[in-house]
Scaffold this motif. Sequence first.
Motif, PDB file in Angstrom:
ATOM      1  N   GLU A 139       4.618   5.316  -5.486  1.00  0.00           N
ATOM      2  CA  GLU A 139       4.901   5.103  -6.824  1.00  0.00           C
ATOM      3  C   GLU A 139       3.882   6.129  -7.931  1.00  0.00           C
ATOM      4  O   GLU A 139       4.440   6.647  -8.745  1.00  0.00           O
ATOM      5  N   ALA A 140       2.617   6.298  -7.258  1.00  0.00           N
ATOM      6  CA  ALA A 140       1.549   7.157  -7.881  1.00  0.00           C
ATOM      7  C   ALA A 140       1.992   8.526  -7.821  1.00  0.00           C
ATOM      8  O   ALA A 140       2.171   9.315  -8.956  1.00  0.00           O
ATOM      9  N   PRO A 184       2.943  12.222   2.169  1.00  0.00           N
ATOM     10  CA  PRO A 184       2.373  12.333   0.803  1.00  0.00           C
ATOM     11  C   PRO A 184       2.519  13.824   0.272  1.00  0.00           C
ATOM     12  O   PRO A 184       3.147  13.757  -0.883  1.00  0.00           O
ATOM     13  N   SER A 185       2.076  14.701   1.022  1.00  0.00           N
ATOM     14  CA  SER A 185       2.153  16.232   0.399  1.00  0.00           C
ATOM     15  C   SER A 185       3.570  16.394   0.446  1.00  0.00           C
ATOM     16  O   SER A 185       4.096  17.422  -0.746  1.00  0.00           O
ATOM     17  N   PHE A 194       0.766  -1.169  -0.008  1.00  0.00           N
ATOM     18  CA  PHE A 194      -0.050   0.089   0.151  1.00  0.00           C
ATOM     19  C   PHE A 194       0.865   1.175   0.017  1.00  0.00           C
ATOM     20  O   PHE A 194       0.614   2.129  -0.945  1.00  0.00           O
ATOM     21  N   GLY A 195       1.751   1.286   0.812  1.00  0.00           N
ATOM     22  CA  GLY A 195       2.659   2.408   0.946  1.00  0.00           C
ATOM     23  C   GLY A 195       3.440   2.641  -0.279  1.00  0.00           C
ATOM     24  O   GLY A 195       3.781   3.727  -1.007  1.00  0.00           O
ATOM     25  N   ASP A 230      12.872   0.995  -2.460  1.00  0.00           N
ATOM     26  CA  ASP A 230      11.673   1.154  -3.140  1.00  0.00           C
ATOM     27  C   ASP A 230      11.498   1.836  -4.299  1.00  0.00           C
ATOM     28  O   ASP A 230      10.863   1.829  -5.446  1.00  0.00           O
ATOM     29  N   CYS A 231      12.308   3.076  -4.506  1.00  0.00           N
ATOM     30  CA  CYS A 231      12.345   4.047  -5.694  1.00  0.00           C
ATOM     31  C   CYS A 231      13.681   4.599  -5.489  1.00  0.00           C
ATOM     32  O   CYS A 231      14.541   4.922  -4.659  1.00  0.00           O
ATOM     33  N   LEU A 232      14.119   4.654  -6.728  1.00  0.00           N
ATOM     34  CA  LEU A 232      15.410   5.471  -6.963  1.00  0.00           C
ATOM     35  C   LEU A 232      15.282   6.491  -8.029  1.00  0.00           C
ATOM     36  O   LEU A 232      14.922   6.287  -9.153  1.00  0.00           O
TER      37      LEU A 232
END
Length: 416
Positions: free
Chosen positions: A173-174, A299-300, A167-168, A198-200
Amino acid sequence: MNETASSLSEPFLRLGATTITLGQAMAVGAVLFLLLACALVAALWRSAKAREQAAAEAAAQAREAGARMAAIVQSQAEMQGRIGAIAEVFGARQAELTQSIGQRLDAMTGRLGQTMSEQTKSTHESLAKLQERLAVIDTAQNNIQSLAGQVVQLQAILSNKQTRGAFGQARMEAIVADGLPMGGYEFQTTLSNGNRPDCLIHMPNGAPALAIDAKFPLEAWNAIRAAEGAEAQKMAAQAFRRDLEVHIRDISEKYLIQGETQDTAFMFVPSESVFAEIHEHFEAIVHRAHRARIVIVSPSLLMLSIQVIQAILKDARMREQAHLIQGEVVRLMEDVARVDERVRKLQTHFGQATKDIDDILISTAKVTRRGEKIEALEFGLPDAPDSAAGAAAKPDKHSVDSKTGQLRLRVVERDD
């Protein structure tokens, strides 16, 4: 006689010391009798007179009664007439009242029917609106039930560590995919030490990439919210603080690689409320993350950071394309120079055309003046041969042909 006289003198009644004889008693009786007779006669006379007066009074009363009866009969006749008139008036009034009441009842019945019709219509409209609102309420209730099901599903997702991480990861990713172009980021890529953030995010100008971790220890946070009592909450808070410290240390050790990644990494918290609670009640953890060069983002904040990175990437692309822009500017200046040269040539042509137009205007002015002069000439025939001879001898601007009788004009050319 003597016996009678002696018997009359005998005592008859004794009253105290007084003795009353029989003669005296008889004399007294005779007197009393006479008095009684006189009284009786007077009474009879008075009785007769009273009867006469009573008869007269009875006759007078009879006459008065007759008069009164006549007056009563007359009054009764008048009363009957008045009662008849009143009955007629009452009958007419009753008929009018009946008619008025009937009209009012008809009008009231009509108004009552119209009111009932309007009330029925209003009731139907209200029922229709009520049905519409009930339909909206049913739809809202269905939506609420659906939302409740989604919340239950979300709770189930967040209760499982793997699904919570997914979920996170999905939220992160979105946000990244919406803010950065393709090729500017990678998900679940492997670093040189074998770890997979998780992301680069790739930075411009060959700078090291920025690592983002989306796995957050939400179990300890849920334990804090589910704890009852001060002691249980304190223990849950200590466990949450310990899990956060371990997670921050893992990010710092796994994803901060000299020359390969930035010296700062992001720890993504998928909830704004959890982010606010961390900064409000666990300030020491936030300072510890800063010292470890780990930035906790909601998120913000992640969206804002992605926008800043997007601006940096755009600026880098503009710098990379600067030589192309300069070449285009040089060619643009050449085009401007050619346009200037052609405009100057066009200006020269415009100057020559202006001079030619001025010459044409001078010639047209001359033609106009000559036409005015021709129009101002006066034409007349000579009266005598001498005049004709003189006119023939004298050079003039006009003459008459003797054969044809036509006027011949001789215009003297003069250059003005």
